[in-house]
Design an enzyme around this catalytic site. Structure first.
Site, mmCIF file in Angstrom:
data_model
loop_
_atom_site.group_PDB
_atom_site.id
_atom_site.type_symbol
_atom_site.label_atom_id
_atom_site.label_comp_id
_atom_site.label_asym_id
_atom_site.label_seq_id
_atom_site.Cartn_x
_atom_site.Cartn_y
_atom_site.Cartn_z
ATOM 1 N N LYS A 52 70.500 90.975 48.598
ATOM 2 C CA LYS A 52 71.955 91.062 48.472
ATOM 3 C C LYS A 52 72.542 89.711 48.060
ATOM 4 O O LYS A 52 73.438 89.631 47.210
ATOM 5 C CB LYS A 52 72.569 91.573 49.782
ATOM 6 N N GLN A 96 74.109 93.835 58.504
ATOM 7 C CA GLN A 96 72.813 94.455 58.213
ATOM 8 C C GLN A 96 72.342 95.275 59.410
ATOM 9 O O GLN A 96 72.280 94.761 60.522
ATOM 10 C CB GLN A 96 71.800 93.358 57.852
ATOM 11 N N ASP A 119 80.295 98.909 52.909
ATOM 12 C CA ASP A 119 79.244 99.913 53.107
ATOM 13 C C ASP A 119 79.848 101.314 53.275
ATOM 14 O O ASP A 119 79.124 102.305 53.265
ATOM 15 C CB ASP A 119 78.430 99.593 54.377
HETATM 16 C C1 BQF Z 1 63.263 98.006 44.910
HETATM 17 C C2 BQF Z 1 67.188 99.789 53.464
HETATM 18 C C3 BQF Z 1 66.033 101.306 54.912
HETATM 19 C C4 BQF Z 1 66.761 100.846 56.014
HETATM 20 C C5 BQF Z 1 67.710 99.862 55.843
HETATM 21 C C6 BQF Z 1 65.310 96.846 45.742
HETATM 22 C C7 BQF Z 1 65.990 97.033 48.035
HETATM 23 C C8 BQF Z 1 64.870 97.788 48.288
HETATM 24 C C9 BQF Z 1 63.984 98.102 47.281
HETATM 25 C C10 BQF Z 1 66.965 96.685 49.101
HETATM 26 C C11 BQF Z 1 67.428 99.174 52.173
HETATM 27 C C12 BQF Z 1 66.677 99.627 50.970
HETATM 28 C C13 BQF Z 1 68.347 98.139 52.082
HETATM 29 C C14 BQF Z 1 64.199 97.635 46.008
HETATM 30 C C15 BQF Z 1 68.584 97.383 50.811
HETATM 31 C C16 BQF Z 1 67.311 99.108 49.694
HETATM 32 O O1 BQF Z 1 63.070 97.203 43.985
HETATM 33 O O2 BQF Z 1 62.772 99.138 44.930
HETATM 34 C C17 BQF Z 1 66.208 96.557 46.747
HETATM 35 O O3 BQF Z 1 67.225 95.529 49.316
HETATM 36 N N1 BQF Z 1 67.599 97.690 49.819
HETATM 37 C C18 BQF Z 1 69.073 97.748 53.251
HETATM 38 O O4 BQF Z 1 69.896 96.846 53.217
HETATM 39 O O5 BQF Z 1 68.850 98.360 54.412
HETATM 40 C C19 BQF Z 1 67.923 99.332 54.576
HETATM 41 C C20 BQF Z 1 66.230 100.775 53.660
#
Ligand code: BQF
Length: 284
Positions: A52, A96, A119
């Protein structure tokens, strides 16, 4: 053989659009800022927060990181959120998830000013999504919708199946598909005949959290398959819910993991932050 939907490429285009919007605000003397709050040291959360921050830098958005120890008390986190609510340099607040067990997540979410809730997790913003009158869409469902749109397949009148009913993904995803006139079924752990229901989907969105959950017999020939899963398989490799190798041969379109929904989630967060900055400055 399915066409692979390139979430990395599409997210880059969205971020470029956001960067242009942020630059236009800057020309009018308006800076855009996102506060990112991480409590504890969960390694996955650390990666997400870094993603992020990187995206913020790319879009010209100032990011303010707050890393608090795992033993942080609920009232300390609430005090920080209150401070960020009052800070005019902060247009968006991202806490988060998940939070450590001593902190009530709902209480913290409820403390975020609705106009900074990028969000879209606060009650009012969730309600606005239900009635279809919103400023912010939840990032992951919004990202999925953009990926579906990129295929050129219309949702109108289609059988849409969402597997998973979380407040963050499944429920709002179903609502967005409904707004587009899809015929929407939500499946979950108590669903009977889940495989059969999935196999009738023109558009299938899986947000289960189990590697290999969606197998080829559960997928209709030519379907659009959106994989929201973020799992590690037996070899420790990042993978989604879908048995990609097998389903790729049957679907019309499929998102990979990594490089599918994940990057779109981040891009939509950037878009929401720009929207927040515009709203707070009376632009547009
Ligand atoms: C990629 C998330 C589960 C629980 C809480 C790029 C992200 C992930 C994968 C990422 C996720 C999943 C996020 C890829 C944020 C997605 O290249 O495939 C980016 O940073 N995510 C989160 O903040 O909380 C989560 C999944």
């Amino acid at each position: 053989m399915a066409q692979i939907i390139d979430g990395k490429k599409i997210s880059a285009a969205v971020k470029a659009e956001v960067a242009a919007g942020v630059a236009a605000l800057k020309e009018r003397g308006i800076e855009t800022g996102l506060a990112v709050v991480l409590v504890g040291d969960d390694p996955a959360s650390r990666v997400y927060v870094n993603n992020k921050k990187k995206a913020c830098a790319l879009c010209g958005i100032r990011s303010f990181e707050y890393t608090l120890p795992a033993e942080t008390k609920e009232e300390e986190l609430l005090a920080l959120v209150g401070k960020l609510n009052a800070d005019p340099a902060v247009n968006g607040i991202l806490v988060q998830l998940p939070l450590p067990p001593q902190i009530d997540e709902q209480k913290v979410i409820a403390a975020i000013a609705p106009e900074k809730d990028v969000d879209a997790f606060t009650e009012g913003n969730v309600g606005r999504i239900m009635i279809g009158d919103y400023h912010f869409l939840p990032c992951t469902p919004a990202g999925c919708m953009t990926l579906i749109d990129s295929t050129g397949v219309s949702v109108d009148g289609k059988n849409c199946v969402v597997v998973g009913r979380s407040n963050i993904v499944g429920k709002p995803m179903a609502m967005l598909l409904l707004h587009r006139n899809g015929t929407v079924t939500i499946c979950h752990s108590h669903t009977k005949n889940l495989a059969e229901i999935c196999s009738q989907a023109d558009i299938l969105v899986s947000a289960v959290g189990k590697a290999g959950f969606i197998t080829a017999p559960m997928v209709k020939e030519g379907a659009v398959v959106i994989d929201v899963g973020m799992n590690r398989n037996a070899e420790g490799k990042l993978c989604g819910d879908v048995d990609f190798e097998a389903v790729e041969k049957k679907a019309g379109f499929i998102t990979p993991v990594p490089g599918g929904v994940g990057p779109m989630t981040i891009a939509m967060l950037m878009r929401n932050t720009l929207t927040a900055a515009k709203l707070q400055n009376g632009v547009e």
